[in-house]
Design a protein around this motif. Structure first.
Motif, PDB file in Angstrom:
ATOM      1  N   ARG A 136       0.816  -1.219   0.000  1.00 50.83           N
ATOM      2  CA  ARG A 136       0.000   0.000   0.000  1.00 50.83           C
ATOM      3  C   ARG A 136       0.847   1.264   0.000  1.00 50.83           C
ATOM      4  O   ARG A 136       0.340   2.367  -0.155  1.00 50.83           O
ATOM      5  CB  ARG A 136      -0.909   0.024   1.232  1.00 50.83           C
ATOM      6  N   ILE A 244       4.433   4.413  -4.860  1.00 48.98           N
ATOM      7  CA  ILE A 244       3.247   3.558  -4.745  1.00 48.98           C
ATOM      8  C   ILE A 244       2.011   4.393  -4.406  1.00 48.98           C
ATOM      9  O   ILE A 244       0.935   4.223  -4.998  1.00 48.98           O
ATOM     10  CB  ILE A 244       3.461   2.470  -3.677  1.00 48.98           C
ATOM     11  N   LYS A 245       2.157   5.315  -3.458  1.00 49.36           N
ATOM     12  CA  LYS A 245       1.022   6.155  -3.076  1.00 49.36           C
ATOM     13  C   LYS A 245       0.605   7.075  -4.216  1.00 49.36           C
ATOM     14  O   LYS A 245      -0.595   7.334  -4.412  1.00 49.36           O
ATOM     15  CB  LYS A 245       1.373   6.961  -1.827  1.00 49.36           C
ATOM     16  N   LYS A 247       0.944   6.329  -7.411  1.00 45.78           N
ATOM     17  CA  LYS A 247       0.257   5.448  -8.355  1.00 45.78           C
ATOM     18  C   LYS A 247      -1.183   5.195  -7.908  1.00 45.78           C
ATOM     19  O   LYS A 247      -2.115   5.275  -8.719  1.00 45.78           O
ATOM     20  CB  LYS A 247       1.007   4.118  -8.462  1.00 45.78           C
ATOM     21  N   ASN A 248      -1.361   4.900  -6.631  1.00 43.14           N
ATOM     22  CA  ASN A 248      -2.700   4.638  -6.109  1.00 43.14           C
ATOM     23  C   ASN A 248      -3.606   5.856  -6.266  1.00 43.14           C
ATOM     24  O   ASN A 248      -4.786   5.734  -6.606  1.00 43.14           O
ATOM     25  CB  ASN A 248      -2.622   4.232  -4.638  1.00 43.14           C
ATOM     26  N   GLU A 251      -4.597   6.256  -9.953  1.00 44.36           N
ATOM     27  CA  GLU A 251      -5.604   5.271 -10.356  1.00 44.36           C
ATOM     28  C   GLU A 251      -6.998   5.699  -9.905  1.00 44.36           C
ATOM     29  O   GLU A 251      -7.976   5.535 -10.653  1.00 44.36           O
ATOM     30  CB  GLU A 251      -5.244   3.901  -9.780  1.00 44.36           C
ATOM     31  N   LYS A 252      -7.104   6.264  -8.718  1.00 42.64           N
ATOM     32  CA  LYS A 252      -8.399   6.750  -8.228  1.00 42.64           C
ATOM     33  C   LYS A 252      -8.879   7.934  -9.063  1.00 42.64           C
ATOM     34  O   LYS A 252     -10.070   8.024  -9.407  1.00 42.64           O
ATOM     35  CB  LYS A 252      -8.290   7.148  -6.756  1.00 42.64           C
TER      36      LYS A 252
END
Length: 264
Positions: A136, A244-245, A247-248, A251-252
Motif C-alpha cells: 500500500r 506507490i502512493k 500510483k494509487n 488510479e483513483k
C-alpha cells in the motif's frame, strides 16, 4: 397620489428586472471566464466555473450545452494526462522494486517489501535501524538492539553535528516494544508505526550521504554508526513508498474521470 407613486415604483422595478442580464447572459459570462482560466492553465478553477453553470443556470440551454461539451473536452485531456503519468509512475516503481524482495506469509495481510540489504541473514546479529514497507506504500521504522546486556530502550535519536531527529517514545510493555533472549544475547525491537518515527525516516533519507549516528534511548543507551546500506535501504523505501502512493492516487483520479466521461 400616494398609490400612483407606489405603482410607478413597482413598474420601474419590473422594467429593471426585465432589462437586466438573462440567465443565458450570466452563464455566458462564466463560460468565457472558464475559457480564460483554461488559457492560463488553471484547469481546476476552470472546471469549477463550468460546474457552477450546470448548477446555477439550468434554464440557459445554449451556455449549458457549451459548458458540458467543454467539461468533457477538459476531462478527456486530463484523463490522457493522468494515464501518461500513471505509466511513468509504474515504470519508476518497477525500477525501485529491484532493490527489494517481496514476501507475504500466512500472518501478513499485505505483501511486504524487504530491502535486499536488510534481509534476516544480513541483520540477525547486529544493532541497526530497519525500514518496513508494504504494497500500500505504508512505511514505518524499527530500532533493533542486539547485545549482552538489556538497555530497555523506548526510542531512537539519529544525528550528525547539530542536526538530529528523534522518534516518539514507545514504552516498555507496549506491543510495539518487544524483548527476548536468544543464545545468551538480549534482543530488543521497538517499532515506530503511525508516524511515531517523527520524521526520522525523512531525516535519514535526506542526509544519507552524511556519517549519521544513532543512539538507542532507554534506561541504558547504545550508540551505533549507521551503515551505508541501512541508510540506502531507508532512502529507497521512502522513494518507493511515495511512488506507490502516487500510483494509487492516480488510479483513483482516473476512475473518477472515466465515470465523469461516461455520464457526459
Amino acid at each position: 397620489m400616494k398609490y400612483s407613486v407606489s405603482f410607478f415604483a413597482i413598474l420601474l422595478a419590473i422594467v429593471f428586472i426585465a432589462c437586466g442580464p438573462s440567465d443565458e447572459d450570466r452563464a455566458r459570462t462564466k463560460l468565457n471566464f472558464a475559457k480564460v482560466l483554461l488559457e492560463k492553465q488553471d484547469t481546476t478553477a476552470a472546471l469549477l466555473q463550468l460546474d457552477s453553470i450546470l448548477k446555477l443556470f439550468p434554464k440557459a440551454p445554449y451556455s449549458l450545452n457549451a459548458a458540458k461539451n467543454l467539461m468533457a473536452e477538459v476531462n478527456f485531456e486530463l484523463l490522457h494526462r493522468k494515464e501518461a503519468m500513471l505509466d511513468t509512475m509504474k515504470n519508476r516503481i518497477a525500477v525501485l522494486e529491484n532493490s527489494f524482495v517481496k514476501e507475504k506469509t500466512e500472518f501478513d495481510r499485505f505483501t511486504r517489501y524487504i530491502h535486499k540489504r536488510q534481509t534476516f541473514q544480513r541483520a540477525w546479529n547486529r544493532s541497526f535501524i530497519q525500514v518496513h514497507l508494504d504494497e500500500r506504500g505504508e512505511l514505518y521504522l524499527s530500532s533493533n538492539y542486539h547485545g549482552k546486556n538489556p538497555i530497555n530502550h523506548v526510542g531512537l535519536r539519529v544525528y550528525d553535528g547539530g542536526d538530529d531527529a528523534k522518534t516518539d517514545s514507545v514504552p516498555l510493555g507496549d506491543p510495539n516494544n518487544h524483548q527476548s533472549d536468544f543464545m545468551g544475547f538480549k534482543w530488543e525491537k521497538v517499532t515506530y508505526r503511525d508516524g511515531k518515527d517523527n520524521g526520522v525516516i525523512g531525516f535519514i533519507a535526506n542526509y544519507a550521504d552524511r556519517k549519521l549516528k544513532a543512539v538507542f534511548l532507554g534506561k541504558g543507551q547504545n550508540y551505533i554508526i549507521l551503515e551505508e546500506f541501512d541508510k540506502l535501504a531507508v532512502k529507497d523505501a521512502l522513494a518507493l513508498s511515495k511512488a506507490i502512493k502516487s500510483k494509487n492516487g492516480l488510479e483513483k483520479e482516473i476512475q473518477i474521470l472515466q465515470k465523469k466521461l461516461q455520464i457526459n
